[in-house]
Design a protein around this motif. Sequence first.
Motif, PDB file in Angstrom:
ATOM      1  N   UNK A  77       0.833  -1.208   0.000  1.00 19.87           N
ATOM      2  CA  UNK A  77       0.000   0.000   0.000  1.00 19.87           C
ATOM      3  C   UNK A  77       0.868   1.259   0.000  1.00 19.87           C
ATOM      4  N   UNK A  78       1.852   1.304   0.873  1.00 20.59           N
ATOM      5  CA  UNK A  78       2.734   2.480   0.950  1.00 20.59           C
ATOM      6  C   UNK A  78       3.536   2.647  -0.336  1.00 20.59           C
ATOM      7  N   UNK A  79       4.057   1.528  -0.875  1.00 18.25           N
ATOM      8  CA  UNK A  79       4.848   1.613  -2.096  1.00 18.25           C
ATOM      9  C   UNK A  79       4.019   2.026  -3.296  1.00 18.25           C
ATOM     10  N   UNK A  80       2.798   1.497  -3.393  1.00  9.14           N
ATOM     11  CA  UNK A  80       1.956   1.817  -4.542  1.00  9.14           C
ATOM     12  C   UNK A  80       1.527   3.283  -4.519  1.00  9.14           C
ATOM     13  N   UNK A  85       2.004   8.665  -6.963  1.00 11.96           N
ATOM     14  CA  UNK A  85       2.224  10.102  -6.788  1.00 11.96           C
ATOM     15  C   UNK A  85       3.485  10.559  -7.511  1.00 11.96           C
ATOM     16  N   UNK A  86       4.538   9.740  -7.438  1.00 12.06           N
ATOM     17  CA  UNK A  86       5.789  10.103  -8.113  1.00 12.06           C
ATOM     18  C   UNK A  86       5.601  10.143  -9.629  1.00 12.06           C
ATOM     19  N   UNK A 112      -6.022  -1.844  -6.183  1.00 16.54           N
ATOM     20  CA  UNK A 112      -7.037  -1.503  -5.172  1.00 16.54           C
ATOM     21  C   UNK A 112      -8.383  -2.187  -5.407  1.00 16.54           C
ATOM     22  N   UNK A 113      -8.568  -2.823  -6.552  1.00 17.71           N
ATOM     23  CA  UNK A 113      -9.800  -3.568  -6.787  1.00 17.71           C
ATOM     24  C   UNK A 113      -9.745  -4.966  -6.172  1.00 17.71           C
ATOM     25  N   UNK A 119      -4.220   3.517   2.146  1.00 23.01           N
ATOM     26  CA  UNK A 119      -3.380   4.680   1.854  1.00 23.01           C
ATOM     27  C   UNK A 119      -3.463   5.059   0.380  1.00 23.01           C
ATOM     28  N   UNK A 120      -3.434   4.056  -0.486  1.00 21.75           N
ATOM     29  CA  UNK A 120      -3.550   4.318  -1.925  1.00 21.75           C
ATOM     30  C   UNK A 120      -4.915   4.895  -2.266  1.00 21.75           C
ATOM     31  N   UNK A 121      -5.966   4.323  -1.682  1.00 20.94           N
ATOM     32  CA  UNK A 121      -7.318   4.826  -1.966  1.00 20.94           C
ATOM     33  C   UNK A 121      -7.478   6.268  -1.506  1.00 20.94           C
TER      34      UNK A 121
END
Length: 717
Positions: A77-80, A85-86, A112-113, A119-121
């Motif tokens: 989640x954090x990496x995605x 964003x990058x 995310x599906x 965090x990504x959502x």
Amino acid sequence: MSWQRWADQLRQVPEQAVADLLSGAADVAPFERLEPYEFLLAVLPRTSRLVSRALLGEPASPSPGLDPNADLPALVDAGLSAWLLAKRQAAPPPARKLGAYTAQVCEALQWPLYFALPQTCAALQAERVHWLQWLGSLTLSAYRNPEYDYWQVLAAHQDDDGLQFFWQSFVGEAGRLRSRRYLNLGLLALARLPLSEEDSLRNLRLQVQALVNRYQRRKGWGTPAQEELADSLRGVMARNPSLSADNYRAFLTDLLSPLGNDTTASVLSLLGLTQTTRPYGAPTSRFVYKLKPPGLSDATDEAVQAVRRAHSLAQAWQAIHRLLSAHEAYLHQTGDAYYFVRTLDECARALCKKYPLRDAEIQARLFQWIHLALRMDPEDPRLWMLWQLALRQADQPQRARWVLWEMTRRFPENLPCRVELARLLTDSYDPDDQAQSERLLRQVLMLDPDHLHAHSTVAQLAIRRRDWDQALDHARLGLRIDPSDGVSALLLATAHARRNGPGDLQTAIEDLQRFVTRYRGNPRTEGYLRGLVQRQQAQGQPLANEEDEDTVSEVAAAQPESDPTWRAFADSVRSWAASSDPAYLAATSADADRVLPLPQALRQAVALSQWDADVLDHYDAATKREFPLETRLWHYLQTLQSASSSEAERARARQTVQAWLEAEKRDPGQDNSSWLPYLHKRWEAMNASTAATLTNGAEWLKDLLDRYQPLPAPLLT
């Protein structure tokens, strides 16, 4: 196992591990032949999935004990989120790498599906305008469309009704502004809205109403439109089997009733739900399934009168706030925008005409409602005119200009927006703005030589340039069109008085005296007449306090726009202006892998004079049916350009355009009073000169294709 090395990398540098997995550089043996999301399904704990059921070949329940990979979902989640964003903030890739780059983004938006990635959502739900700008620039085709994948994520994770009206707009726009895939996306997203405890049928009603709205815009197709409606309703019924056939028949009869009895019966027949004869005196279903709007036209009229009687903005707002809130709630329940849009237009227009919008809370709430109305009915020019009026009353003239510029491309037949924009531009002393104003007024007078406000604005500009002959001509034309028009009378007198030649002052006084005698009660003309008489008594010298009635004080320089959504809107207007530059188009069309929507593809071909291009061959019949005039006109222009086309072929192509125009004239549902005169004038101008037919036709086709625009950024927030 080799994939554990990737897991260790994920624990150290999550963003890089996600990037390697998406690019295919990660060592994930023995899963290297799987897609990234399939690999994650294989190695992440089952508890991290959105669907907890076992996959094929998995044990019915997970192994007991502590899972050594329990920390991986949070790291993914954090990496995605960091990777997305990058990528959004980085420079775009070169054209030759765009396909692979877009494929990675599409894959990333699938995760995310399948998994709970809060965090990504959260990152995707924030700054929606920025995400849509970036993802829209990456779209290559209907099936390589990261914007579509983005909306899928938002639909899957919605916990309120905040996006309801986007889903409804998708149903209407599918096949025109968006690919046809958006039709089912919109319907499924409406089905996934939070359930209402008070109204168990709300989500089903919203889906059906969205399809009814779609049909209303396509009913001119005839039988194909009814078949499409029935086919979509069949899918909705299959996904909502809770109602019996009899209940569905009653439910759909009620919701389809605005389409008329014949259409309702035809659609029900296509669904195998033939209407049964209701015994005389039996209760109807209307009060069971169809909700009643909160107020009829009398309530709206009373609210408008209360605004006109009000003595303050707060009092006027109180008179309309409750009624508009009730209509908004009805819209949320039914998806039927008719009553909300009509009531908002009348009430908000009365408010804005009487009061400046200086209260921040009132201003914000009113703009929310106007934005909502535009999302629901972006093809109504009155709503766009209401938006620009509210912006001006909120002391935001630069934003009002952008809205009016947007109107000029969305509504090539609309004259009031062009006159209003010309008037705004005349308030500026920038020569470019003055030139744009004159160009807009020429467009108006070409389509309507008797447009009163256009003549008065031309006269005002001519007075400012000291072009007295033009000023006098247009002021006289204004009085010929409407002898009671005080503005034209004032401009005529002003032109004479400012020219100040022999006898001019006396002529100005006599003309204005005749007007004032015939049409009493106009303070401006009567006041200016008194000033002219005083000037005559002062031996023709201008009085010290005499004001020029034709000019306004110079507008202060516009402040730089700080809101990113409005900056994006302004950029889209500027890029439209640049879209006629062949060099610009050649640069933007360099990516051969990109499949444009039909209006954009045709627009590009026309601007680049690619008359031999087989543009329409890339689109199916249903897509071409969405643009009947544009596709016919394109084919006709192709035959004119082609040396191999015979006279018979050109005559047939011309006749197809002529036949469509005649059918449009006979259409009883055509309620746009300016559309038919616009078509007549442009077709007449195109055929007036054989030498200019292709040039005039190409310009007309570009105007028609420019109408098909996505909603501007401020409406997407």
